[in-house]
Design a protein around this motif. Structure first.
Motif, PDB file in Angstrom:
ATOM      1  N   ARG A 153      28.997 -14.303  10.580  1.00 16.66           N
ATOM      2  CA  ARG A 153      28.987 -15.508  11.413  1.00 16.66           C
ATOM      3  C   ARG A 153      28.056 -15.355  12.601  1.00 16.66           C
ATOM      4  NH1 ARG A 153      35.457 -15.335  11.377  1.00 16.66           N
ATOM      5  NH2 ARG A 153      35.811 -16.100   9.240  1.00 16.66           N
ATOM      6  N   VAL A 154      28.076 -14.191  13.220  1.00 15.83           N
ATOM      7  CA  VAL A 154      27.184 -13.966  14.372  1.00 15.83           C
ATOM      8  C   VAL A 154      25.725 -14.106  13.953  1.00 15.83           C
ATOM      9  CG1 VAL A 154      26.373 -12.236  16.004  1.00 15.83           C
ATOM     10  CG2 VAL A 154      28.823 -12.533  15.638  1.00 15.83           C
ATOM     11  N   VAL A 155      25.372 -13.481  12.844  1.00 15.32           N
ATOM     12  CA  VAL A 155      23.987 -13.563  12.375  1.00 15.32           C
ATOM     13  C   VAL A 155      23.646 -14.987  11.955  1.00 15.32           C
ATOM     14  CG1 VAL A 155      22.308 -12.668  10.736  1.00 15.32           C
ATOM     15  CG2 VAL A 155      24.053 -11.155  11.654  1.00 15.32           C
ATOM     16  N   ALA A 156      24.605 -15.697  11.379  1.00 19.37           N
ATOM     17  CA  ALA A 156      24.364 -17.093  10.991  1.00 19.37           C
ATOM     18  C   ALA A 156      24.068 -17.950  12.211  1.00 19.37           C
ATOM     19  CB  ALA A 156      25.571 -17.637  10.228  1.00 19.37           C
ATOM     20  N   VAL A 157      24.815 -17.730  13.287  1.00 19.42           N
ATOM     21  CA  VAL A 157      24.552 -18.479  14.520  1.00 19.42           C
ATOM     22  C   VAL A 157      23.161 -18.157  15.049  1.00 19.42           C
ATOM     23  CG1 VAL A 157      25.243 -18.734  16.932  1.00 19.42           C
ATOM     24  CG2 VAL A 157      26.983 -18.695  15.134  1.00 19.42           C
ATOM     25  N   ILE A 158      22.781 -16.885  14.997  1.00 17.02           N
ATOM     26  CA  ILE A 158      21.433 -16.493  15.434  1.00 17.02           C
ATOM     27  C   ILE A 158      20.378 -17.210  14.593  1.00 17.02           C
ATOM     28  CG2 ILE A 158      19.812 -14.577  15.583  1.00 17.02           C
ATOM     29  CD1 ILE A 158      22.185 -12.751  16.216  1.00 17.02           C
ATOM     30  N   ALA A 159      20.598 -17.265  13.276  1.00 18.03           N
ATOM     31  CA  ALA A 159      19.642 -17.939  12.391  1.00 18.03           C
ATOM     32  C   ALA A 159      19.542 -19.419  12.711  1.00 18.03           C
ATOM     33  CB  ALA A 159      20.052 -17.734  10.935  1.00 18.03           C
ATOM     34  N   ILE A 160      20.679 -20.059  12.985  1.00 15.85           N
ATOM     35  CA  ILE A 160      20.676 -21.488  13.317  1.00 15.85           C
ATOM     36  C   ILE A 160      19.937 -21.735  14.626  1.00 15.85           C
ATOM     37  CG2 ILE A 160      22.152 -23.420  13.976  1.00 15.85           C
ATOM     38  CD1 ILE A 160      24.236 -22.287  11.993  1.00 15.85           C
ATOM     39  N   VAL A 161      20.222 -20.910  15.634  1.00 13.21           N
ATOM     40  CA  VAL A 161      19.533 -21.056  16.925  1.00 13.21           C
ATOM     41  C   VAL A 161      18.035 -20.856  16.749  1.00 13.21           C
ATOM     42  CG1 VAL A 161      19.268 -20.047  19.222  1.00 13.21           C
ATOM     43  CG2 VAL A 161      21.552 -20.404  18.271  1.00 13.21           C
ATOM     44  N   ALA A 162      17.668 -19.870  15.913  1.00 13.25           N
ATOM     45  CA  ALA A 162      16.245 -19.621  15.676  1.00 13.25           C
ATOM     46  C   ALA A 162      15.584 -20.810  14.983  1.00 13.25           C
ATOM     47  CB  ALA A 162      16.075 -18.352  14.842  1.00 13.25           C
ATOM     48  N   LEU A 163      16.283 -21.427  14.025  1.00 13.99           N
ATOM     49  CA  LEU A 163      15.731 -22.600  13.351  1.00 13.99           C
ATOM     50  C   LEU A 163      15.527 -23.754  14.331  1.00 13.99           C
ATOM     51  CD1 LEU A 163      17.618 -22.786   9.927  1.00 13.99           C
ATOM     52  CD2 LEU A 163      15.143 -22.590  10.253  1.00 13.99           C
ATOM     53  N   VAL A 164      16.535 -23.987  15.153  1.00  8.86           N
ATOM     54  CA  VAL A 164      16.421 -25.061  16.144  1.00  8.86           C
ATOM     55  C   VAL A 164      15.284 -24.776  17.110  1.00  8.86           C
ATOM     56  CG1 VAL A 164      17.591 -26.229  18.050  1.00  8.86           C
ATOM     57  CG2 VAL A 164      18.847 -25.707  15.955  1.00  8.86           C
ATOM     58  N   GLY A 165      15.190 -23.522  17.556  1.00  8.15           N
ATOM     59  CA  GLY A 165      14.102 -23.147  18.454  1.00  8.15           C
ATOM     60  C   GLY A 165      12.738 -23.308  17.803  1.00  8.15           C
ATOM     61  N   ALA A 166      12.651 -22.969  16.519  1.00  6.92           N
ATOM     62  CA  ALA A 166      11.381 -23.123  15.809  1.00  6.92           C
ATOM     63  C   ALA A 166      10.983 -24.590  15.707  1.00  6.92           C
ATOM     64  CB  ALA A 166      11.493 -22.503  14.417  1.00  6.92           C
ATOM     65  N   PHE A 167      11.944 -25.465  15.393  1.00  5.47           N
ATOM     66  CA  PHE A 167      11.633 -26.892  15.321  1.00  5.47           C
ATOM     67  C   PHE A 167      11.192 -27.416  16.690  1.00  5.47           C
ATOM     68  CE2 PHE A 167      14.852 -27.237  11.638  1.00  5.47           C
ATOM     69  CZ  PHE A 167      13.862 -26.945  10.721  1.00  5.47           C
ATOM     70  N   ALA A 168      11.806 -26.886  17.750  1.00  8.31           N
ATOM     71  CA  ALA A 168      11.417 -27.315  19.095  1.00  8.31           C
ATOM     72  C   ALA A 168       9.985 -26.894  19.402  1.00  8.31           C
ATOM     73  CB  ALA A 168      12.385 -26.724  20.129  1.00  8.31           C
ATOM     74  N   LEU A 169       9.623 -25.673  19.019  1.00  4.85           N
ATOM     75  CA  LEU A 169       8.246 -25.218  19.246  1.00  4.85           C
ATOM     76  C   LEU A 169       7.250 -25.988  18.388  1.00  4.85           C
ATOM     77  CD1 LEU A 169       8.742 -21.329  19.450  1.00  4.85           C
ATOM     78  CD2 LEU A 169       8.166 -22.890  21.314  1.00  4.85           C
ATOM     79  N   LEU A 170       7.653 -26.275  17.148  1.00  3.41           N
ATOM     80  CA  LEU A 170       6.774 -27.066  16.285  1.00  3.41           C
ATOM     81  C   LEU A 170       6.548 -28.459  16.854  1.00  3.41           C
ATOM     82  CD1 LEU A 170       8.194 -26.264  12.709  1.00  3.41           C
ATOM     83  CD2 LEU A 170       6.118 -25.343  13.729  1.00  3.41           C
ATOM     84  N   GLY A 171       7.597 -29.021  17.457  1.00  2.00           N
ATOM     85  CA  GLY A 171       7.518 -30.383  17.949  1.00  2.00           C
ATOM     86  C   GLY A 171       7.834 -31.407  16.881  1.00  2.00           C
ATOM     87  N   TYR A 172       8.308 -30.944  15.729  1.00  3.78           N
ATOM     88  CA  TYR A 172       8.659 -31.854  14.638  1.00  3.78           C
ATOM     89  C   TYR A 172       9.554 -31.109  13.648  1.00  3.78           C
ATOM     90  CZ  TYR A 172       5.090 -29.267  12.009  1.00  3.78           C
ATOM     91  OH  TYR A 172       4.359 -28.274  11.404  1.00  3.78           O
ATOM     92  N   VAL A 173      10.243 -31.876  12.805  1.00  4.35           N
ATOM     93  CA  VAL A 173      11.010 -31.339  11.697  1.00  4.35           C
ATOM     94  C   VAL A 173      10.264 -31.721  10.417  1.00  4.35           C
ATOM     95  CG1 VAL A 173      13.201 -31.390  10.452  1.00  4.35           C
ATOM     96  CG2 VAL A 173      13.173 -31.550  12.953  1.00  4.35           C
ATOM     97  N   PRO A 174       9.817 -30.756   9.617  1.00  3.04           N
ATOM     98  CA  PRO A 174       8.989 -31.086   8.446  1.00  3.04           C
ATOM     99  C   PRO A 174       9.564 -32.169   7.547  1.00  3.04           C
ATOM    100  CG  PRO A 174       8.975 -28.723   8.815  1.00  3.04           C
ATOM    101  CD  PRO A 174       9.948 -29.302   9.806  1.00  3.04           C
ATOM    102  N   ALA A 175      10.866 -32.145   7.308  1.00  2.00           N
ATOM    103  CA  ALA A 175      11.465 -33.131   6.404  1.00  2.00           C
ATOM    104  C   ALA A 175      11.417 -34.538   6.961  1.00  2.00           C
ATOM    105  CB  ALA A 175      12.911 -32.741   6.094  1.00  2.00           C
ATOM    106  N   LEU A 176      11.307 -34.683   8.279  1.00  2.00           N
ATOM    107  CA  LEU A 176      11.300 -36.000   8.911  1.00  2.00           C
ATOM    108  C   LEU A 176       9.899 -36.450   9.303  1.00  2.00           C
ATOM    109  CD1 LEU A 176      14.415 -35.552  11.246  1.00  2.00           C
ATOM    110  CD2 LEU A 176      14.326 -36.485   8.916  1.00  2.00           C
ATOM    111  N   ALA A 177       8.890 -35.658   9.014  1.00  2.00           N
ATOM    112  CA  ALA A 177       7.523 -35.989   9.401  1.00  2.00           C
ATOM    113  C   ALA A 177       6.961 -37.098   8.513  1.00  2.00           C
ATOM    114  CB  ALA A 177       6.638 -34.752   9.326  1.00  2.00           C
TER     115      ALA A 177
END
Length: 439
Positions: free
Chosen positions: A109-133
């Motif tokens: 669970r701890v690692v899963a939360v880290i992965a989720i935070v990393a995904l959210v952070g990556a989308f923030a840096l990208l400035g977009y979500v690929p599936a919604l582009a």
């Protein structure tokens, strides 16, 4: 004759691991066999990809594979010998768990939360979500108007996807043992996040591996499991066509085999790379792609393996605007491009040695689990899968390193190489007349 030679060689390079683990609980074997059917058998036998290619390139391709496949087999045999005799590490799946160890569940669970935070952070840096582009293809590969954002967030995105992909399958295995709301939520968020990246491979591999492990636990027939895996790969064709429409519907003009080859263009890429390599004067790159791949720099260098392979394949000096994630080249081709035929032999032998070593070790450690029917064998198999991918699989693919490997190593240590919590007692395995059962 060359066609059969190519098929046989790629069968060894893709599915040779099955020879070391000839048991129905080989969680890797079904995946590899399905991949071989989708990426090799259907394109080679169902299309004219080899007939339409330059005969000299096809002959070179066949020679390289014919040199690499036997070397890979010898490496498998040598590595399997090490795996059968080496000292066993302390791992979490050497016994059958009556229930999922709480310590492992918490770590997952701890690692899963880290992965989720990393995904959210990556989308923030990208400035977009690929599936919604608006242009999903360009957004996925970070080209055109998405390039600036992709340059900012690509490293974090790839790290997050590698972690999320592995954790998704593990959490599904935990849910098969016990259904906790927190695990359901985390698994759902991970799967949605992976789907939002539009990376079919990362989104598919974890859940599909769990389905294989679950089928093994439920004693499904091997052919049924193979059919499920193959259909999953074939089904990704229609997902790809829906997500990235590039023209008129291909149903009327292209056969199913041709559409499969578009989705899994391995053979085309192999031939294209070798043709480009030959056109550039067969300039051997030595260890330069290895040095670039294992460098600690965040930015890509000129000899980055992905860019080098694409430049050679296309002949373009700048591949930054190509909608491609790279080429999936086997060990013999990477070795040949680096040091000629000696490189094809050495690269294949080394890859086979590490695969054989890890596979034989896992087969030995999982033997008590396979001896009987247990309610959570899928969890044992998924933990073993994480361990293999975070250890032996990394040096086995040394010729194409990924920076996300460091996270897979950490995941293997957290979930595979640690003992169960204190006070937890594995269920003993009772053996009667060659059969094991729960007491």
């Amino acid at each position: 004759m060359l066609k059969l030679q190519i098929i046989a060689s790629l069968a060894v390079l893709t599915c040779g691991q099955i020879l070391v683990w000839r048991r129905r609980d080989n969680v890797f074997g079904y995946f590899q066999a399905g991949l071989f059917i989708a990426s090799v058998l259907v394109p080679v036998l169902g299309t004219a990809v080899l007939d339409q290619a330059d005969p000299e390139v096809v002959a070179l391709y066949a020679r390289i594979l014919a040199v690499g496949a036997p070397a890979y087999l010898l490496g498998l045999v040598y590595g399997a010998g090490i795996g059968h005799t080496c000292r066993s590490p302390s791992v979490t799946f050497t016994r059958v768990f009556q229930a999922a160890p709480e310590r492992l569940a918490v770590r997952a669970r701890v690692v899963a939360v880290i992965a989720i935070v990393a995904l959210v952070g990556a989308f923030a840096l990208l400035g977009y979500v690929p599936a919604l582009a608006s242009n999903r293809l360009a957004a996925k590969y970070g080209i055109g108007p998405y390039r600036a954002g992709f340059d900012r967030g690509a490293q974090l995105l790839h790290l997050a996807m590698g972690l999320a992909s592995a954790l998704a399958g593990v959490l599904l295995a935990f849910l098969a043992v016990r259904r906790r709301t927190v695990d359901i939520v985390l698994a759902g968020v991970l799967l949605v996040g992976l789907a939002a990246t539009l990376s079919r491979g990362e989104a598919l591999v974890g859940p599909l591996t769990f389905v294989i492990a679950w089928g093994i636990q439920k004693r499904w027939r091997p052919l049924v499991l193979l059919a499920i895996v193959s259909m999953s790969f074939f089904g990704s064709i229609f997902v790809n066509e829906f997500l990235f429409p590039t023209g008129p519907a291909p149903v009327a003009s292209e056969s199913f085999a041709v559409r499969v080859s578009h989705t899994a263009p391995d053979i085309v890429d192999h031939l294209g790379f070798l043709n480009g390599y030959r056109l550039t004067g067969s300039q051997r790159v030595g260890a330069r792609t290895l040095q670039a791949g294992y460098s600690l720099r965040l930015s890509k260098g000129y000899w980055d393996p992905t860019d080098y392979a694409l430049r050679t394949r296309t002949g373009l000096p700048d591949v930054g605007e190509l909608a491609s994630g790279g080429l999936r080249l086997p060990a013999p081709i990477w070795g040949y491009a680096s040091f000629g035929y000696p490189g094809a032999v050495a690269w294949s032998w080394l890859a086979g040695m590490f695969v054989g070593w890890g596979t034989a070790l896992l087969r030995r450690l999982l033997a008590p689990v396979e001896q009987g029917r247990y309610p959570n064998q899928s969890l044992n198999l998924m933990l073993a899968w994480v361990l293999f991918n975070g250890t032996f699989a990394i040096p086995a693919q040394f010729y194409f390193p990924f920076r996300s490997d460091i996270l897979l190593i950490g995941l293997a240590v957290a979930l595979g190489l640690t003992r169960p919590a204190r006070g937890f007692r594995p269920v003993p395995v009772a053996v009667h007349a060659g059969e094991s059962r729960l007491p």
